[in-house]
Write a protein that holds these residues in place. Structure first.
Motif, PDB file in Angstrom:
ATOM      1  N   GLY A  49       0.782  -1.225   0.000  1.00  0.00           N
ATOM      2  CA  GLY A  49       0.000   0.000   0.000  1.00  0.00           C
ATOM      3  C   GLY A  49       0.818   1.282   0.000  1.00  0.00           C
ATOM      4  O   GLY A  49       0.586   2.169  -0.839  1.00  0.00           O
ATOM      5  N   PRO A  50       1.807   1.431   0.902  1.00  0.00           N
ATOM      6  CA  PRO A  50       2.608   2.670   0.873  1.00  0.00           C
ATOM      7  C   PRO A  50       3.348   2.891  -0.448  1.00  0.00           C
ATOM      8  O   PRO A  50       3.415   4.021  -0.947  1.00  0.00           O
ATOM      9  CB  PRO A  50       3.588   2.474   2.037  1.00  0.00           C
ATOM     10  N   SER A  51       3.897   1.845  -1.009  1.00  0.00           N
ATOM     11  CA  SER A  51       4.603   1.988  -2.283  1.00  0.00           C
ATOM     12  C   SER A  51       3.655   2.426  -3.384  1.00  0.00           C
ATOM     13  O   SER A  51       3.987   3.309  -4.203  1.00  0.00           O
ATOM     14  CB  SER A  51       5.271   0.668  -2.659  1.00  0.00           C
ATOM     15  N   LEU A  52       2.464   1.818  -3.420  1.00  0.00           N
ATOM     16  CA  LEU A  52       1.494   2.215  -4.433  1.00  0.00           C
ATOM     17  C   LEU A  52       1.041   3.667  -4.235  1.00  0.00           C
ATOM     18  O   LEU A  52       0.831   4.411  -5.205  1.00  0.00           O
ATOM     19  CB  LEU A  52       0.280   1.277  -4.394  1.00  0.00           C
ATOM     20  N   TYR A  53       0.944   4.104  -2.972  1.00  0.00           N
ATOM     21  CA  TYR A  53       0.533   5.476  -2.706  1.00  0.00           C
ATOM     22  C   TYR A  53       1.600   6.460  -3.178  1.00  0.00           C
ATOM     23  O   TYR A  53       1.284   7.485  -3.816  1.00  0.00           O
ATOM     24  CB  TYR A  53       0.272   5.643  -1.219  1.00  0.00           C
ATOM     25  N   LYS A  54       2.875   6.182  -2.883  1.00  0.00           N
ATOM     26  CA  LYS A  54       3.961   7.063  -3.337  1.00  0.00           C
ATOM     27  C   LYS A  54       4.039   7.108  -4.862  1.00  0.00           C
ATOM     28  O   LYS A  54       4.252   8.167  -5.465  1.00  0.00           O
ATOM     29  CB  LYS A  54       5.282   6.597  -2.739  1.00  0.00           C
ATOM     30  N   PHE A  55       3.878   5.935  -5.473  1.00  0.00           N
ATOM     31  CA  PHE A  55       3.931   5.894  -6.930  1.00  0.00           C
ATOM     32  C   PHE A  55       2.802   6.708  -7.547  1.00  0.00           C
ATOM     33  O   PHE A  55       3.011   7.467  -8.514  1.00  0.00           O
ATOM     34  CB  PHE A  55       3.857   4.435  -7.392  1.00  0.00           C
ATOM     35  N   ALA A  56       1.609   6.620  -6.992  1.00  0.00           N
ATOM     36  CA  ALA A  56       0.480   7.384  -7.513  1.00  0.00           C
ATOM     37  C   ALA A  56       0.673   8.861  -7.280  1.00  0.00           C
ATOM     38  O   ALA A  56       0.345   9.694  -8.150  1.00  0.00           O
ATOM     39  CB  ALA A  56      -0.813   6.898  -6.841  1.00  0.00           C
TER      40      ALA A  56
END
Length: 324
Positions: free
Chosen positions: A311-318
Motif C-alpha cells: 500500500g505505501p509503495s502504491l501510494y507514493k507511486f500514484a
C-alpha cells in the motif's frame, strides 16, 4: 376453436395464459374430488377382517394400540393414496422414518401427506403469484416455470430432505454416545446386574446427554419385557439404527448369549474397540482442520498483509505520477 380459445387466454392472461388455465383447472378438479373421497365410507368387510385377525372389537384394538389422533383418523380415508403400492417401497419408507425417529404407525401416511400438501400448496401459491405478475407485465415461459414448477418441486422434496437430516443427526448422536454407553453397561454387568437391567439403567442415564440412544435402549428393554426374544429385539435395533457399530454390538451380544460366553468379557473388548474408534475419528477431524483453514487464511489474512506491504509503495507511486 382450440386456436380461438388459446388466443383468448393469451390475450387475457398473457403468454402463460394456457399454462395458468391448465393449472387452475387441475386445482379445481382436485377441490371438487375431495368431498367425494371424504364421504367414502369404510368397507364393512375390512372391519370384519380386522376383528377376525385380532379377535377384538375395534374400540379394544384402539385402546391396546394407544388410540389414534383425529388427524390420523382423517388420513385413514386416504390410505390408498398416501401409502406406496408395493410392499418393498412401503417397508423402505417405514425403515427410513424409523431411523429418523418417527415410530408412529401413521408416519408413512403423514410423510406422503406432507409431500402432497406442500407440493400442491406451494404450486397454488406460485400460480397465484404468476397470475398477479402476468396482469402487470408479460411473463416468459422460463419465468413461469420459476414461479410455479420449481417452488412446487422444492415443497415436494422438502420432507425428504428433512427426514434425511434427521437420520444423519440421530446417527451422529448415537455414534458419539455409544462408547460411553458401553462403558456404563460394562460397569453395570460387572457389578452383578443382568443384561436387561443394565440396558434399562443405561437408557435412563443416557437420556440427558444422548436422547436418541436412550430411546433405542428403552425400546429394547420394553420389547424384551413384552416377551419378545432378545436376539430378535437386538436385530431390530441394529436395523432400526442403521450403523455398523450397533450392528457389530448386537451381533456380539447374540453370539455371547448363543455360545454361553461371558457377556462382560465381550463388552470389555468391544468397549475398548469403540474408544479406539472414537479417538481415531477425533484425530481424523483434527487432521482436516488445516485444510479447512487454508481458504479462510487466504481470504482474511493475505489481502490485509498485501495492503500493509504494498500500500505505501502504491501510494507514493500514484503521488509521483500525479505530481509529474
Amino acid at each position: 376453436m382450440f386456436e380461438t380459445l388459446n388466443q383468448t387466454l393469451v390475450d387475457t392472461l398473457g403468454p402463460a395464459g394456457p399454462l395458468l388455465a391448465l393449472g387452475g383447472a387441475g386445482i379445481v378438479l382436485i377441490v371438487l374430488a375431495l368431498p367425494t373421497i371424504l364421504k367414502r365410507e369404510r368397507d364393512p368387510l375390512d372391519r370384519i377382517r380386522e376383528q377376525r385377525a385380532g379377535n377384538k372389537p375395534d374400540d379394544v384394538q384402539k385402546l391396546r394400540r394407544g388410540g389414534k389422533s383425529p388427524g390420523a383418523e382423517k388420513l385413514e380415508r386416504f390410505a390408498d393414496y398416501l401409502e406406496p403400492k408395493t410392499a418393498e417401497e412401503l417397508s423402505a419408507t417405514r425403515l427410513k422414518l424409523l431411523r429418523a425417529g418417527y415410530h408412529s404407525k401413521d408416519a408413512v401416511r403423514m410423510f406422503h401427506f406432507a409431500q402432497f400438501a406442500l407440493g400442491l400448496g406451494i404450486l397454488g401459491v406460485g400460480l397465484l403469484l404468476a397470475l398477479l405478475k402476468s396482469t402487470q407485465q408479460e411473463m416468459t415461459t422460463t419465468t413461469m416455470v420459476l414461479y410455479t414448477i420449481v417452488p412446487a418441486a422444492i415443497g415436494y422434496y422438502a420432507p425428504q430432505y428433512w427426514v434425511q437430516r434427521r437420520i444423519q443427526g440421530r446417527q451422529a448422536e448415537i455414534t458419539a454416545g455409544f462408547p460411553d454407553a458401553l462403558d456404563m453397561m460394562l460397569v453395570c454387568v460387572e457389578a452383578g446386574q443382568s443384561l436387561d437391567q443394565s440396558i434399562i439403567r443405561v437408557g435412563n442415564e443416557a437420556r440427558a446427554g444422548y436422547p436418541a440412544l436412550a430411546e433405542e435402549f428403552e425400546m429394547v428393554a420394553h420389547e424384551v419385557k413384552a416377551g419378545k426374544e432378545r436376539s430378535v429385539v437386538l436385530r431390530d435395533m441394529s436395523e432400526r439404527v442403521g450403523l455398523p457399530d450397533i450392528t457389530s454390538f448386537t451381533t456380539t451380544l447374540i453370539q455371547s448369549s448363543s455360545f454361553g460366553t461371558s457377556i462382560a468379557d465381550a463388552l470389555r473388548v468391544y468397549s475398548a474397540e469403540m474408544r479406539d474408534k472414537r479417538i481415531m475419528r477425533a484425530e481424523e477431524k483434527a487432521n482436516t482442520i488445516p485444510t479447512k483453514l487454508t481458504l479462510g487464511t487466504m481470504l482474511f489474512t493475505v489481502p490485509p498483509l498485501l495492503v500493509i506491504l504494498i500500500g505505501p509503495s502504491l501510494y507514493k507511486f500514484a503521488a509521483q505520477m500525479t505530481g509529474g
